[in-house]
Design a protein around this motif. Structure first.
Motif, mmCIF file in Angstrom:
data_model
loop_
_atom_site.group_PDB
_atom_site.id
_atom_site.type_symbol
_atom_site.label_atom_id
_atom_site.label_comp_id
_atom_site.label_asym_id
_atom_site.label_seq_id
_atom_site.Cartn_x
_atom_site.Cartn_y
_atom_site.Cartn_z
ATOM 1 N N THR A 1 0.883 -1.349 0.073
ATOM 2 C CA THR A 1 -0.060 0.204 0.034
ATOM 3 C C THR A 1 0.748 1.413 0.007
ATOM 4 O O THR A 1 0.593 2.307 -0.919
ATOM 5 N N LEU A 2 1.848 1.369 0.766
ATOM 6 C CA LEU A 2 2.896 2.443 0.632
ATOM 7 C C LEU A 2 3.447 2.676 -0.509
ATOM 8 O O LEU A 2 3.423 3.785 -1.105
ATOM 9 N N MET A 3 3.749 1.711 -1.013
ATOM 10 C CA MET A 3 4.631 1.433 -2.341
ATOM 11 C C MET A 3 3.519 2.204 -3.708
ATOM 12 O O MET A 3 3.783 3.012 -4.735
ATOM 13 N N MET A 4 2.297 1.711 -3.538
ATOM 14 C CA MET A 4 1.156 2.060 -4.240
ATOM 15 C C MET A 4 0.917 3.661 -4.338
ATOM 16 O O MET A 4 1.057 4.526 -5.147
ATOM 17 N N LEU A 5 0.947 4.154 -2.919
ATOM 18 C CA LEU A 5 0.774 5.370 -2.426
ATOM 19 C C LEU A 5 2.031 6.346 -3.077
ATOM 20 O O LEU A 5 1.699 7.388 -3.645
#
Length: 467
Positions: free
Chosen positions: A186-190
């Motif tokens: 999720t962090l990398m997507m954001l």
């Protein structure tokens, strides 16, 4: 001196006891898994009404989490979470408590021993200077003879409860592994979406500057400048919102690591590599790999032995008690002597206000409830596997379509800007094309993330993460 009492059973009593032993043979049965239908448990992701058929010797959930999540920074975060997480620590303590309780259940087979020394000092009325001393050093032992399986079934029930507690520990571990992975992706997507918005911010700023210049030259209206400026602020707002979400996800990850909120080191979204071919496993594998499914079965086994315990209460309770005492209580002027005593007792329940019958009925009802829960847990497991496979397939297909859409929209932005400069299109077409491209690029990243999330969900649904 000895005082030995014979067991209060004659020939009739022994015969009665043998008959009871023969009648109670069923109380020593071990739990056997009931039949369960796992046919068609996992739906095919393409053909409606069909079920998934794969090699049952292979299972994606059998892989260790290090084989699935190969990013070094992610592996480091998972290791930290497994070491520090409070829920996992408490689960380990629960296992330890159940192990201690099982030890107590095993010790019930041994006799209980008690030592209660006593002594008295008595003065004579005729001569207070003369004291009479008496003492007793008794050791007593009581042994409940488990002829009818009462203690055995309680021990086996405790063993099943221990296994269910260990399953809970495995389930917590799997949840932590997959939770860390989901937050990491999720962090990398954001991060990727923020990079896209930042790039688009530069593009819409250039459009705004171009329209301001044309307005100064009298080639564009002020409304076009206002619309371009509003679009620029809209993109800036998205960037602010993404930064907030990143900080929130970092705080959530820190909490999972049992640490204060801090920045989370991570790799690049485009550099992630996850398995794309899955053997989902069918049938009995879902009964062995899934900790919650196995725990539900252990609860069923525990109820099975609780029924055995309830049945054993209809049979006599056989107790052998022995005492040995070194005392001078009978004659204080002589040295102490040994007194020995052994008693056997048999207590047959006759009328217990319906408690024994009610206890058996309740135990059977609880066993039926546990069976229903187990069956439903299996269906839920199959449902989760089906949904994870479907999510991966749909996200992969949508991601490929978004690729094609981005190519078309990127060309559309370029063409509309050229047409606008030559007065072949309106400013609204330029702004609309840029907004569509931004949304398509963000949607593409979202679908790629959903595909990653589907892999994590599938791994968890198949009971992975425990190795």
């Amino acid at each position: 001196m000895s005082n030995l009492k014979p067991l209060p059973w004659g020939g009739v009593g022994v015969g009665f006891l043998l008959c009871l032993l023969l009648a109670s043979c069923g109380l020593y049965n071990k739990y056997e898994r009931p039949d369960v239908n796992t046919q068609g448990l996992i739906r095919d992701v393409v053909v409606d009404g069909d079920t998934l058929v794969v090699n049952s010797d292979e299972n994606f959930g059998d892989l260790s989490w290090r084989e699935v999540f190969t990013d070094p920074q992610l592996q480091s975060l998972i290791e930290t979470a497994l070491e520090n997480n409070v829920d996992l620590r408490n689960a380990a303590l629960n296992v330890k408590m159940m192990e201690d309780m099982l030890k107590v259940a095993k010790l019930a087979f041994l006799p209980s021993v008690a030592f209660a020394p006593s002594g008295t000092l008595t003065s004579l009325r005729t001569d207070p200077a003369v004291n009479t001393k008496s003492y007793s050093l008794p050791i007593s032992a009581s042994w409940n003879v488990d002829l009818f399986g009462n203690i055995l079934s309680q021990k086996r029930s405790a063993q099943m409860k221990l296994l269910a507690t260990k399953d809970y520990q495995v389930a917590v571990k799997t949840s932590i592994v997959c939770g860390v992975a989901n937050l990491y992706y999720t962090l990398m997507m954001l991060d990727e979406q923020l990079a896209i918005v930042t790039d688009m911010e530069q593009l819409v700023k250039e459009t705004w500057d171009m329209m301001k210049l044309q307005n100064q030259l009298g080639m564009a209206r002020s409304t076009s400048v206002q619309s371009a400026e509003a679009n620029y602020y809209s993109v800036k707002t998205q960037a602010v919102d993404l930064k907030r979400q990143i900080r929130e996800m970092e705080n959530a990850m820190s909490l999972l690591l049992n640490e204060a909120g801090h920045q989370i080191p991570r790799g690049k979204f485009a550099e992630q590599s996850l398995p794309s071919q899955f053997a989902a496993g069918v049938g009995i594998q879902l009964l062995t790999n899934r900790a919650d499914v196995h725990a539900a079965e252990m609860a069923l086994a525990q109820c099975f032995y609780d029924v055995e315990t309830a049945r054993s209460r209809f049979y006599p309770n056989v107790t052998i008690t022995g005492t040995a005492s070194f005392t001078n209580y009978n004659d204080a002027l002589n040295p102490g002597k040994w007194l020995l005593n052994a008693v056997g007792s048999l207590t047959q329940p006759i009328f217990q206000h319906g408690q024994i019958v009610a206890g058996l009925k309740v135990a059977k009802a609880q066993q039926e409830q546990a069976y229903n829960t187990w069956q439903n847990t299996i269906l839920k497991a199959g449902n989760e596997v089906s949904n994870a496979l479907l999510l991966y397939t749909a996200s992969d297909e949508k991601s490929q379509l978004e690729d094609q859409r981005i190519k078309v929209l990127a060309q559309n932005v370029e063409d509309t800007q050229l047409l606008y400069k030559s007065k072949g299109s309106s400013y609204l077409e330029v702004i609309s094309a840029e907004s569509s491209l931004l949304n398509a690029r963000i949607s593409k990243v979202t679908e790629d993330f959903t595909k990653m999330q589907a892999v994590v969900n599938l791994y968890q649904a198949l009971g992975g993460g425990s190795k």
